[in-house]
Design a protein around this motif. Structure first.
Motif, PDB file in Angstrom:
ATOM      1  N   GLU A  25      33.182  42.911  32.848  1.00 42.43           N
ATOM      2  CA  GLU A  25      34.609  42.702  33.099  1.00 42.43           C
ATOM      3  C   GLU A  25      35.014  43.072  34.523  1.00 42.43           C
ATOM      4  O   GLU A  25      35.805  42.371  35.143  1.00 42.43           O
ATOM      5  CB  GLU A  25      35.454  43.486  32.097  1.00 42.43           C
ATOM      6  CG  GLU A  25      35.461  42.902  30.714  1.00 42.43           C
ATOM      7  CD  GLU A  25      36.111  41.530  30.676  1.00 42.43           C
ATOM      8  OE1 GLU A  25      37.199  41.349  31.259  1.00 42.43           O
ATOM      9  OE2 GLU A  25      35.526  40.634  30.048  1.00 42.43           O
ATOM     10  N   THR A  26      34.507  44.172  35.033  1.00 37.74           N
ATOM     11  CA  THR A  26      34.898  44.572  36.393  1.00 37.74           C
ATOM     12  C   THR A  26      34.306  43.629  37.431  1.00 37.74           C
ATOM     13  O   THR A  26      34.949  43.346  38.444  1.00 37.74           O
ATOM     14  CB  THR A  26      34.481  46.024  36.696  1.00 37.74           C
ATOM     15  OG1 THR A  26      33.092  46.198  36.446  1.00 37.74           O
ATOM     16  CG2 THR A  26      35.289  46.996  35.861  1.00 37.74           C
ATOM     17  N   ARG A  59      36.353  40.212  37.210  1.00 35.98           N
ATOM     18  CA  ARG A  59      37.702  40.327  37.776  1.00 35.98           C
ATOM     19  C   ARG A  59      37.684  40.812  39.226  1.00 35.98           C
ATOM     20  O   ARG A  59      38.732  40.901  39.850  1.00 35.98           O
ATOM     21  CB  ARG A  59      38.530  41.308  36.951  1.00 35.98           C
ATOM     22  CG  ARG A  59      38.794  40.850  35.553  1.00 35.98           C
ATOM     23  CD  ARG A  59      39.442  41.996  34.794  1.00 35.98           C
ATOM     24  NE  ARG A  59      39.712  41.653  33.441  1.00 35.98           N
ATOM     25  CZ  ARG A  59      40.926  41.520  32.942  1.00 35.98           C
ATOM     26  NH1 ARG A  59      41.974  41.724  33.701  1.00 35.98           N
ATOM     27  NH2 ARG A  59      41.099  41.203  31.693  1.00 35.98           N
ATOM     28  N   ARG A  60      36.506  41.205  39.685  1.00 34.48           N
ATOM     29  CA  ARG A  60      36.359  41.785  41.029  1.00 34.48           C
ATOM     30  C   ARG A  60      37.298  42.979  41.212  1.00 34.48           C
ATOM     31  O   ARG A  60      38.045  43.077  42.178  1.00 34.48           O
ATOM     32  CB  ARG A  60      36.602  40.730  42.094  1.00 34.48           C
ATOM     33  CG  ARG A  60      35.545  39.667  42.098  1.00 34.48           C
ATOM     34  CD  ARG A  60      35.675  38.774  43.298  1.00 34.48           C
ATOM     35  NE  ARG A  60      34.531  37.902  43.400  1.00 34.48           N
ATOM     36  CZ  ARG A  60      34.549  36.616  43.118  1.00 34.48           C
ATOM     37  NH1 ARG A  60      35.662  36.052  42.714  1.00 34.48           N
ATOM     38  NH2 ARG A  60      33.473  35.895  43.237  1.00 34.48           N
ATOM     39  N   VAL A  61      37.235  43.870  40.237  1.00 33.62           N
ATOM     40  CA  VAL A  61      38.095  45.054  40.218  1.00 33.62           C
ATOM     41  C   VAL A  61      37.236  46.281  40.488  1.00 33.62           C
ATOM     42  O   VAL A  61      36.163  46.439  39.907  1.00 33.62           O
ATOM     43  CB  VAL A  61      38.785  45.197  38.839  1.00 33.62           C
ATOM     44  CG1 VAL A  61      39.549  46.487  38.739  1.00 33.62           C
ATOM     45  CG2 VAL A  61      39.690  44.018  38.575  1.00 33.62           C
ATOM     46  N   ASP A 120      45.255  46.383  37.852  1.00 32.68           N
ATOM     47  CA  ASP A 120      45.156  45.619  36.621  1.00 32.68           C
ATOM     48  C   ASP A 120      44.650  46.481  35.484  1.00 32.68           C
ATOM     49  O   ASP A 120      44.011  47.509  35.688  1.00 32.68           O
ATOM     50  CB  ASP A 120      44.183  44.451  36.782  1.00 32.68           C
ATOM     51  CG  ASP A 120      44.682  43.405  37.755  1.00 32.68           C
ATOM     52  OD1 ASP A 120      45.889  43.413  38.040  1.00 32.68           O
ATOM     53  OD2 ASP A 120      43.875  42.601  38.225  1.00 32.68           O
ATOM     54  N   VAL A 123      42.031  46.494  32.506  1.00 31.77           N
ATOM     55  CA  VAL A 123      40.806  45.853  32.039  1.00 31.77           C
ATOM     56  C   VAL A 123      40.724  46.118  30.545  1.00 31.77           C
ATOM     57  O   VAL A 123      40.806  47.259  30.104  1.00 31.77           O
ATOM     58  CB  VAL A 123      39.568  46.424  32.764  1.00 31.77           C
ATOM     59  CG1 VAL A 123      38.290  45.821  32.204  1.00 31.77           C
ATOM     60  CG2 VAL A 123      39.668  46.202  34.263  1.00 31.77           C
TER      61      VAL A 123
END
Length: 131
Positions: free
Chosen positions: A47-48, A51-53, A3, A5
């Protein structure tokens, strides 16, 4: 990471640091640099997590300047604003911001609302960040 971000830097409608800023004392620029770095670190963390990124190098980190008119702007001038933002992002992501891990630049886009955005995306497989 697949994705992109993307987050907006609140309070800024144009880059606060520019290569055209040649005058003045170093202290105000330093305060602005530290503020931008802290904002980028906080927003990257938010944000990370939201989004669990998990972001792994190599990545492309772009400064996106959204403008509302058609006036000409140089993409070179906001580079001084991009640097502390990249530093703040890399502080949170846990890897150094040298050329093997991070690439990117400045983009200027036309939009309805002016602002400064940071966009983090995976580097292309063609070696965009790995020379």
């Amino acid at each position: 990471m697949t994705d992109t971000v993307r987050f907006q830097i609140p309070g800024y409608i144009r880059p606060p640091l520019s290569l055209n800023d040649r005058r003045g004392h170093w202290a105000p620029r330093h305060r602005t640099t530290q503020t931008l770095r802290a904002i980028a670190a906080t927003l990257t963390r938010q944000e990370t997590r939201a989004r669990r990124v998990r972001v792994m190098p190599p990545v492309v980190i772009d400064l996106v300047w959204v403008v509302t008119d058609n006036r000409h702007r140089d993409t070179d001038n906001p580079v001084l604003t991009r640097k502390p933002l990249v530093d703040g992002v890399c502080d949170v992501l846990g890897f150094p911001d040298h050329w093997r891990n991070v690439s990117g630049g400045v983009r200027i886009e036309k939009g309805a609302t002016a602002g400064i955005w940071v966009e983090i995306r995976p580097a292309a497989t063609s070696g965009e960040a790995t020379a």
